[in-house]
Structure formats: structure tokens, C-alpha cells
Design an enzyme around this catalytic site. Structure first.
Site, mmCIF file in Angstrom:
data_model
loop_
_atom_site.group_PDB
_atom_site.id
_atom_site.type_symbol
_atom_site.label_atom_id
_atom_site.label_comp_id
_atom_site.label_asym_id
_atom_site.label_seq_id
_atom_site.Cartn_x
_atom_site.Cartn_y
_atom_site.Cartn_z
ATOM 1 N N CYS A 128 -2.213 -2.029 1.444
ATOM 2 C CA CYS A 128 -2.922 -2.587 2.606
ATOM 3 C C CYS A 128 -4.231 -1.837 2.832
ATOM 4 C CB CYS A 128 -2.023 -2.491 3.834
ATOM 5 S SG CYS A 128 -2.740 -3.220 5.320
ATOM 6 N N CYS A 129 -4.170 -0.487 2.760
ATOM 7 C CA CYS A 129 -5.394 0.305 2.932
ATOM 8 C C CYS A 129 -6.405 0.001 1.828
ATOM 9 C CB CYS A 129 -5.064 1.808 2.922
ATOM 10 S SG CYS A 129 -4.464 2.458 4.489
ATOM 11 N N CYS A 213 -5.554 2.192 12.551
ATOM 12 C CA CYS A 213 -5.055 0.838 12.786
ATOM 13 C C CYS A 213 -3.813 0.887 13.670
ATOM 14 C CB CYS A 213 -4.712 0.172 11.461
ATOM 15 S SG CYS A 213 -6.132 -0.177 10.414
ATOM 16 N N CYS A 216 -0.187 1.468 12.310
ATOM 17 C CA CYS A 216 0.017 2.726 11.581
ATOM 18 C C CYS A 216 -0.349 3.946 12.423
ATOM 19 C CB CYS A 216 -0.795 2.718 10.292
ATOM 20 S SG CYS A 216 -0.430 1.291 9.246
ATOM 21 N N CYS A 239 -5.794 7.136 3.794
ATOM 22 C CA CYS A 239 -5.966 5.728 3.456
ATOM 23 C C CYS A 239 -6.588 5.528 2.083
ATOM 24 C CB CYS A 239 -6.842 5.068 4.509
ATOM 25 S SG CYS A 239 -8.434 5.864 4.684
HETATM 26 S S1 SF4 Z 1 -4.044 1.933 8.306
HETATM 27 FE FE1 SF4 Z 1 -2.265 0.537 8.199
HETATM 28 S S2 SF4 Z 1 -2.945 -1.505 8.878
HETATM 29 FE FE2 SF4 Z 1 -4.776 -0.205 8.497
HETATM 30 S S3 SF4 Z 1 -5.384 -0.728 6.433
HETATM 31 FE FE3 SF4 Z 1 -4.056 1.076 6.250
HETATM 32 S S4 SF4 Z 1 -1.925 0.302 6.020
HETATM 33 FE FE4 SF4 Z 1 -3.253 -1.410 6.680
#
Ligand code: SF4
Length: 253
Positions: A128-129, A213, A216, A239
Site C-alpha cells: 500500500c505504501c 495515514c 496506520c 513507508c
Molecule cells: S501508511 Fe498505511 S494507508 Fe498510508 S500508504 Fe502506508 S499502508 Fe497505506
């Protein structure tokens, strides 16, 4: 000061580890404002941008840098997963400090292909990151020589000794990463907020000393590192934007 810097670093669009060491030595006796004035005065770090999460304490870096380089782009990773309070805080600071704000959104085609439900953070936060932070930032900094970050040494035990100047290890281009607040204490940051009447992130007083985010980020308990609430429960401390120099070292974003 400008000519002193030119004397000690190699000319050219990118930097070496030796340049970072020399810059750290050169500005050892200067405070953050003096250092920033010197390195931005004659574009000594080349084409540069600020990378900001608009989290707790972000206002200090933004104020410090834009006082000497008002037009410098401010890159914000608009992941689509931020707290609404962060978006409101970004807009407030952008207006207040007259920021040259650049919102970096993920590629919609990549999101559709790899995170259609928007829940990738729950089973693959690294992926996701990568989609929402690493790739958009990599595209944005591709033509830059340096970025300014808000990382601080006190944020966690693993960040102690963070240098002011370092080479970005997330790419092979020798991009310089400048951390003007590397040696600042929490008390110094608080004093700066007060001295310049800077607004606080609305979630900070609610137990969030480090804000990323929403899915998280959790509240931090008394005695924990300020970043303990990030990716809580996961074996993940960063991240991918700031790759650790040492195992366990974590990033600022
Ligand atoms: S911090 Fe969490 S929601 Fe944001 S990009 Fe990374 S995994 Fe995704």
C-alpha cells in the site's frame, strides 16, 4: 558562506557521501536557520523541494525553509488515507505560510489494479505504501537534486544521531536529503511554535505525536517513542520513503 560551500562540495547535479559528510562538518556550528539561509541562498543544494506529511511539528520545517525560500515546492503525498484533520491542517498551513503546495496522488490505474477495495493497508501495508507513497514521490523527485525533510533525532531511539545532510538511499541518483531539525529537541520545537504563533495539528493534543495515514496511526501511550503509534502491530517502521541506514532505523514520514 555560499562560497565556502562551493569550495567544499563537488559541483554537479547530484551529491556523494563525501559531500554529505563535508556539509555536516561545514555547518556544525550553525543553527538550522543559518544553515538553511546558506544552502538556499545560491541554490547550493541544486533543485530542491520540501517533503511534508503535514503531521505534528511539520509547521516548523515549513516555516523555517519558506522564510528563506518562499517558492520552494512543498510535496505532500495525498494518499487518500489521511485523517480529515490532516487535510484541513495542510490547507490551513498552505494558506497561512503561502506555500507552493504540490499534492502527489497515486496513479489511479495502479490503484484500480492493486488496491481496488482500498484495503491493501490491512493485509499488505508495504504494498500500500509503495502504491500511495513511494512511487508518487519517486516520480516527483526524479528531477530534483535535494529534498528537505522534518525528521528529528528524538522521535525514536533508532533515530538518535540522525545527520543533517545525508544521501537518499532510496535511489541511486545521489540525491541529497537535508534534515534541518535533526538535532532539535521537543522543547525547541514547542518554543518555535510559540515564538512564531504557528498552529498545531488538531490531533496532536489528542495523543498523536506522530501522524500518518489514518488506518496506520494510533495513539501513543506515556513512555513510548513518539512514533510508536505508526503501523502498530506490524513489523514495519517505515513507508519506504526513508530507507534505514541500519536495521531498525525508521523514517520521518
Ligand atoms: S501508511 Fe498505511 S494507508 Fe498510508 S500508504 Fe502506508 S499502508 Fe497505506
Amino acid at each position: 558562506m555560499a562560497s565556502r560551500v562551493r569550495d567544499v562540495i563537488d559541483t554537479g547535479p547530484r551529491f556523494t557521501q563525501g559531500d554529505a559528510i563535508r556539509l555536516n562538518n561545514l555547518f556544525r556550528g550553525n543553527d538550522a536557520a543559518e544553515m538553511l539561509a546558506a544552502v538556499t541562498a545560491d541554490r547550493l543544494v541544486g533543485e530542491a523541494a520540501i517533503v511534508s506529511s503535514f503531521g505534528a511539528e511539520s509547521a516548523v520545517l515549513l516555516h523555517l525553509v519558506t522564510r528563506v525560500a518562499p517558492a520552494m515546492p512543498v510535496l505532500f503525498l495525498d494518499t487518500g488515507k489521511h485523517f480529515p484533520e490532516t487535510i484541513a491542517y495542510r490547507d490551513l498551513l498552505a494558506e497561512r505560510l503561502k506555500l507552493n503546495l504540490v499534492n502527489l496522488a497515486p496513479d489511479p490505474e495502479e490503484i484500480a489494479a492493486r488496491d481496488e477495495t482500498g484495503l491493501r493497508w490491512s493485509y499488505d501495508p508495504d504494498g500500500c505504501c509503495e502504491l500511495r507513497k513511494v512511487k508518487p514521490l519517486a516520480r516527483a523527485v526524479a528531477g530534483l537534486d535535494a529534498t528537505f525533510t522534518g525528521r528529528k533525532g528524538f522521535q525514536s531511539a533508532t533515530r538518535t544521531g540522525l545527520p543533517r545532510f545525508e544521501i537518499d538511499t532510496t535511489d541511486a541518483e545521489g540525491r541529497l536529503k537535508v534534515n534541518p531539525l535533526a538535532n532539535w529537541t521537543k522543547a525547541e520545537l514547542d518554543a518555535y511554535f510559540e515564538a512564531h504563533d504557528l498552529p498545531r495539528h488538531p490531533l496532536e493534543a489528542d495523543g498523536y505525536p506522530s501522524i500518518g495515514c489514518a488506518p496506520c496511526t494510533s495513539k501513543v501511550l506515556p513512555g513510548e517513542d513518539p512514533r510508536a503509534g505508526r503501523w502498530r502491530g506490524w513489523d514495519k517502521v517505515e513507508c519506504g520513503i526513508h530507507v534505514p541506514e541500519k536495521p531498525g532505523e525508521e523514517p520521518a514520514f
